[in-house]
Design a protein around this motif. Structure first.
Motif, PDB file in Angstrom:
ATOM      1  N   VAL A  11       9.841 -32.851 -22.228  1.00 50.91           N
ATOM      2  CA  VAL A  11       8.878 -31.763 -22.121  1.00 50.91           C
ATOM      3  C   VAL A  11       8.323 -31.356 -23.482  1.00 50.91           C
ATOM      4  CG1 VAL A  11       8.528 -29.385 -21.355  1.00 50.91           C
ATOM      5  CG2 VAL A  11       9.982 -30.927 -20.019  1.00 50.91           C
ATOM      6  N   VAL A  12       9.206 -31.187 -24.468  1.00 49.91           N
ATOM      7  CA  VAL A  12       8.769 -30.754 -25.801  1.00 49.91           C
ATOM      8  C   VAL A  12       7.869 -31.816 -26.428  1.00 49.91           C
ATOM      9  CG1 VAL A  12       9.535 -30.133 -28.121  1.00 49.91           C
ATOM     10  CG2 VAL A  12      10.793 -29.294 -26.135  1.00 49.91           C
ATOM     11  N   LEU A  13       8.243 -33.067 -26.278  1.00 49.17           N
ATOM     12  CA  LEU A  13       7.442 -34.162 -26.819  1.00 49.17           C
ATOM     13  C   LEU A  13       6.065 -34.191 -26.160  1.00 49.17           C
ATOM     14  CD1 LEU A  13       7.378 -36.650 -28.689  1.00 49.17           C
ATOM     15  CD2 LEU A  13       8.332 -37.987 -26.803  1.00 49.17           C
ATOM     16  N   ALA A  14       6.029 -34.057 -24.849  1.00 43.24           N
ATOM     17  CA  ALA A  14       4.755 -34.082 -24.133  1.00 43.24           C
ATOM     18  C   ALA A  14       3.858 -32.930 -24.573  1.00 43.24           C
ATOM     19  CB  ALA A  14       5.000 -34.017 -22.628  1.00 43.24           C
ATOM     20  N   ASP A  15       4.431 -31.730 -24.712  1.00 47.53           N
ATOM     21  CA  ASP A  15       3.636 -30.582 -25.137  1.00 47.53           C
ATOM     22  C   ASP A  15       3.116 -30.776 -26.560  1.00 47.53           C
ATOM     23  OD1 ASP A  15       2.813 -27.657 -24.730  1.00 47.53           O
ATOM     24  OD2 ASP A  15       3.969 -27.555 -26.595  1.00 47.53           O
ATOM     25  N   GLY A  16       3.956 -31.311 -27.447  1.00 46.28           N
ATOM     26  CA  GLY A  16       3.522 -31.563 -28.816  1.00 46.28           C
ATOM     27  C   GLY A  16       2.370 -32.545 -28.881  1.00 46.28           C
ATOM     28  N   ILE A  17       2.390 -33.541 -28.014  1.00 43.96           N
ATOM     29  CA  ILE A  17       1.325 -34.545 -28.004  1.00 43.96           C
ATOM     30  C   ILE A  17      -0.005 -33.912 -27.590  1.00 43.96           C
ATOM     31  CG2 ILE A  17       0.520 -36.617 -26.794  1.00 43.96           C
ATOM     32  CD1 ILE A  17       3.535 -37.487 -26.777  1.00 43.96           C
ATOM     33  N   THR A  18       0.019 -32.979 -26.637  1.00 43.93           N
ATOM     34  CA  THR A  18      -1.238 -32.324 -26.260  1.00 43.93           C
ATOM     35  C   THR A  18      -1.816 -31.532 -27.426  1.00 43.93           C
ATOM     36  OG1 THR A  18      -0.158 -30.310 -25.402  1.00 43.93           O
ATOM     37  CG2 THR A  18      -0.528 -32.125 -23.851  1.00 43.93           C
ATOM     38  N   HIS A  19      -0.956 -30.978 -28.282  1.00 45.62           N
ATOM     39  CA  HIS A  19      -1.446 -30.253 -29.463  1.00 45.62           C
ATOM     40  C   HIS A  19      -1.935 -31.228 -30.531  1.00 45.62           C
ATOM     41  CE1 HIS A  19       0.622 -26.846 -27.579  1.00 45.62           C
ATOM     42  NE2 HIS A  19      -0.100 -26.075 -28.364  1.00 45.62           N
ATOM     43  N   LEU A  20      -1.198 -32.322 -30.733  1.00 44.76           N
ATOM     44  CA  LEU A  20      -1.587 -33.309 -31.736  1.00 44.76           C
ATOM     45  C   LEU A  20      -2.929 -33.943 -31.400  1.00 44.76           C
ATOM     46  CD1 LEU A  20      -0.806 -34.912 -34.284  1.00 44.76           C
ATOM     47  CD2 LEU A  20       0.442 -36.504 -32.805  1.00 44.76           C
ATOM     48  N   PHE A  21      -3.207 -34.123 -30.121  1.00 42.02           N
ATOM     49  CA  PHE A  21      -4.466 -34.714 -29.694  1.00 42.02           C
ATOM     50  C   PHE A  21      -5.473 -33.647 -29.254  1.00 42.02           C
ATOM     51  CE2 PHE A  21      -1.789 -38.343 -29.885  1.00 42.02           C
ATOM     52  CZ  PHE A  21      -2.630 -39.423 -30.099  1.00 42.02           C
ATOM     53  N   GLY A  22      -5.195 -32.414 -29.632  1.00 45.98           N
ATOM     54  CA  GLY A  22      -6.107 -31.322 -29.348  1.00 45.98           C
ATOM     55  C   GLY A  22      -7.018 -31.029 -30.528  1.00 45.98           C
ATOM     56  N   GLN A  23      -7.458 -29.784 -30.635  1.00 50.15           N
ATOM     57  CA  GLN A  23      -8.414 -29.397 -31.665  1.00 50.15           C
ATOM     58  C   GLN A  23      -7.823 -28.336 -32.592  1.00 50.15           C
ATOM     59  OE1 GLN A  23     -11.780 -28.228 -29.142  1.00 50.15           O
ATOM     60  NE2 GLN A  23     -12.839 -30.096 -29.747  1.00 50.15           N
ATOM     61  N   ALA A  24      -8.343 -28.337 -33.820  1.00 53.68           N
ATOM     62  CA  ALA A  24      -7.937 -27.352 -34.820  1.00 53.68           C
ATOM     63  C   ALA A  24      -9.177 -26.711 -35.424  1.00 53.68           C
ATOM     64  CB  ALA A  24      -7.109 -28.019 -35.923  1.00 53.68           C
ATOM     65  N   GLU A  25      -9.011 -25.488 -35.868  1.00 56.00           N
ATOM     66  CA  GLU A  25     -10.089 -24.782 -36.565  1.00 56.00           C
ATOM     67  C   GLU A  25      -9.782 -24.785 -38.057  1.00 56.00           C
ATOM     68  OE1 GLU A  25     -12.047 -20.294 -36.958  1.00 56.00           O
ATOM     69  OE2 GLU A  25     -10.797 -20.810 -35.228  1.00 56.00           O
ATOM     70  N   CYS A  26     -10.754 -25.186 -38.840  1.00 56.49           N
ATOM     71  CA  CYS A  26     -10.578 -25.193 -40.290  1.00 56.49           C
ATOM     72  C   CYS A  26     -10.545 -23.746 -40.794  1.00 56.49           C
ATOM     73  CB  CYS A  26     -11.706 -25.953 -40.973  1.00 56.49           C
ATOM     74  SG  CYS A  26     -11.650 -25.865 -42.788  1.00 56.49           S
ATOM     75  N   PRO A  27      -9.478 -23.336 -41.491  1.00 55.39           N
ATOM     76  CA  PRO A  27      -9.422 -21.959 -41.988  1.00 55.39           C
ATOM     77  C   PRO A  27     -10.471 -21.651 -43.057  1.00 55.39           C
ATOM     78  CG  PRO A  27      -7.230 -22.947 -41.907  1.00 55.39           C
ATOM     79  CD  PRO A  27      -8.221 -24.056 -41.707  1.00 55.39           C
ATOM     80  N   ARG A  28     -11.014 -22.693 -43.678  1.00 55.51           N
ATOM     81  CA  ARG A  28     -11.977 -22.458 -44.762  1.00 55.51           C
ATOM     82  C   ARG A  28     -13.410 -22.311 -44.246  1.00 55.51           C
ATOM     83  NH1 ARG A  28     -11.024 -25.794 -49.999  1.00 55.51           N
ATOM     84  NH2 ARG A  28      -9.349 -24.250 -50.022  1.00 55.51           N
ATOM     85  N   CYS A  29     -13.844 -23.190 -43.354  1.00 57.92           N
ATOM     86  CA  CYS A  29     -15.244 -23.140 -42.911  1.00 57.92           C
ATOM     87  C   CYS A  29     -15.402 -22.801 -41.440  1.00 57.92           C
ATOM     88  CB  CYS A  29     -15.945 -24.455 -43.223  1.00 57.92           C
ATOM     89  SG  CYS A  29     -15.407 -25.848 -42.183  1.00 57.92           S
ATOM     90  N   ALA A  30     -14.265 -22.651 -40.728  1.00 57.70           N
ATOM     91  CA  ALA A  30     -14.245 -22.251 -39.318  1.00 57.70           C
ATOM     92  C   ALA A  30     -14.803 -23.307 -38.367  1.00 57.70           C
ATOM     93  CB  ALA A  30     -14.977 -20.935 -39.112  1.00 57.70           C
ATOM     94  N   SER A  31     -15.021 -24.527 -38.852  1.00 58.15           N
ATOM     95  CA  SER A  31     -15.454 -25.589 -37.947  1.00 58.15           C
ATOM     96  C   SER A  31     -14.250 -26.078 -37.134  1.00 58.15           C
ATOM     97  CB  SER A  31     -16.065 -26.746 -38.737  1.00 58.15           C
ATOM     98  OG  SER A  31     -15.097 -27.322 -39.585  1.00 58.15           O
ATOM     99  N   VAL A  32     -14.534 -26.655 -35.986  1.00 52.56           N
ATOM    100  CA  VAL A  32     -13.489 -27.139 -35.082  1.00 52.56           C
ATOM    101  C   VAL A  32     -13.558 -28.660 -35.027  1.00 52.56           C
ATOM    102  CG1 VAL A  32     -12.639 -27.106 -32.706  1.00 52.56           C
ATOM    103  CG2 VAL A  32     -13.554 -25.008 -33.742  1.00 52.56           C
ATOM    104  N   PHE A  33     -12.402 -29.301 -35.119  1.00 60.19           N
ATOM    105  CA  PHE A  33     -12.380 -30.761 -35.103  1.00 60.19           C
ATOM    106  C   PHE A  33     -11.169 -31.258 -34.330  1.00 60.19           C
ATOM    107  CE2 PHE A  33     -10.209 -29.272 -38.937  1.00 60.19           C
ATOM    108  CZ  PHE A  33      -9.008 -29.963 -38.906  1.00 60.19           C
ATOM    109  N   ASN A  34     -11.232 -32.535 -33.929  1.00 63.04           N
ATOM    110  CA  ASN A  34     -10.140 -33.183 -33.208  1.00 63.04           C
ATOM    111  C   ASN A  34      -9.086 -33.651 -34.216  1.00 63.04           C
ATOM    112  OD1 ASN A  34      -8.805 -35.819 -32.086  1.00 63.04           O
ATOM    113  ND2 ASN A  34      -9.525 -34.703 -30.284  1.00 63.04           N
ATOM    114  N   ILE A  35      -7.874 -33.182 -34.054  1.00 68.73           N
ATOM    115  CA  ILE A  35      -6.816 -33.472 -35.030  1.00 68.73           C
ATOM    116  C   ILE A  35      -6.519 -34.966 -35.088  1.00 68.73           C
ATOM    117  CG2 ILE A  35      -4.412 -33.034 -35.644  1.00 68.73           C
ATOM    118  CD1 ILE A  35      -4.714 -30.397 -33.959  1.00 68.73           C
TER     119      ILE A  35
END
Length: 234
Positions: free
Chosen positions: A198-222
């Motif tokens: 379960v933990v591995l599966a949940d981590g993978i959804t985050h790893l293959f999800g999106q992040a917001e850049c704290p500097r320019c606020a753009s969103v990208f696929n990790i």
């Protein structure tokens, strides 16, 4: 077919001993003759791989050593022709590893990483953890800021790492929907779910999800940004 010492006859002799008696000394010597600590492999490593795969169904040492050789296949070993000749053995190894994963073994994560390498995804095999304390460094594709991606029990966020402040200006990650995953991300997630990780599966959804850049606020696929920087040239 020399090993790390330049010998051409020692590895076949050790493999024959291992096949007969599964002796610890033979396996220990095979390990340091076929793979150096700095993850260098040699012609003998790939020449030995088919025999290691044949032994892997009944020998954890063979399975582990074969996995290490496969994970090192992305390196600059100068053995591309030998590696290409191992395609059938690697395909057989993938099936063997999948059967082992289904048994939910104690070495699940190591086997999972070897399976990823056998799929040719060497960059994920090298860095994937158990998502209790995982960090990935990516460059924002819009402003080139170095962004820290954290996925663990302490949080799932993007941040700018500061020497004095630690992970500053954290932004929550946006996990991918399992139904929206594709390619290696989909395979990794489906395998983890199938096996109750379960933990591995949940981590993978985050790893293959999106992040917001704290500097320019753009969103990208990790995963896309990490893979574009770390995927080896084959």
């Amino acid at each position: 077919m020399y090993d790390c010492y330049g010998d051409v006859d020692r590895v076949p002799e050790l493999l024959a001993r291992a096949e007969r008696e599964d002796g610890a000394e033979a396996w220990d010597e095979l390990g340091y003759r076929l793979v150096l600590e700095c993850d260098l492999v040699f012609p003998a490593s790939f020449a030995a791989l088919p025999r290691l795969v044949r032994l892997a169904s009944r020998s954890a040492r063979a399975r582990g050593l074969a996995g290490t050789i496969v994970r090192c296949a992305a390196g600059s070993h100068g053995c591309d022709d030998l590696l290409a000749g191992c395609a059938e053995a690697i395909a057989e190894f993938r099936e063997l590893l999948d059967r082992h994963l289904r048994s939910r073994p104690d070495d699940y994560l190591a086997t999972f990483r070897n399976s990823i390498a056998a799929e040719g995804q060497y960059h994920w095999s090298a860095v994937l953890g158990d998502f209790t304390d995982d960090f990935y460094q990516v460059a924002c594709p819009h402003c080139a800021a170095e962004v820290t991606i954290a996925i663990g029990g302490y949080g799932r966020y993007s941040a700018i790492r500061d020497w004095n402040l630690g992970d500053a200006d954290r932004r929550d990650l946006r996990p991918a929907s399992p139904d929206g995953l594709s390619g290696i991300g989909r395979w990794m997630h489906q395998t983890a779910v199938r096996d109750g990780e379960v933990v591995l599966a949940d981590g993978i959804t985050h790893l293959f999800g999106q992040a917001e850049c704290p500097r320019c606020a753009s969103v990208f696929n990790i995963a896309d940004e990490y893979a574009s920087s770390h995927r080896p040239l084959m």
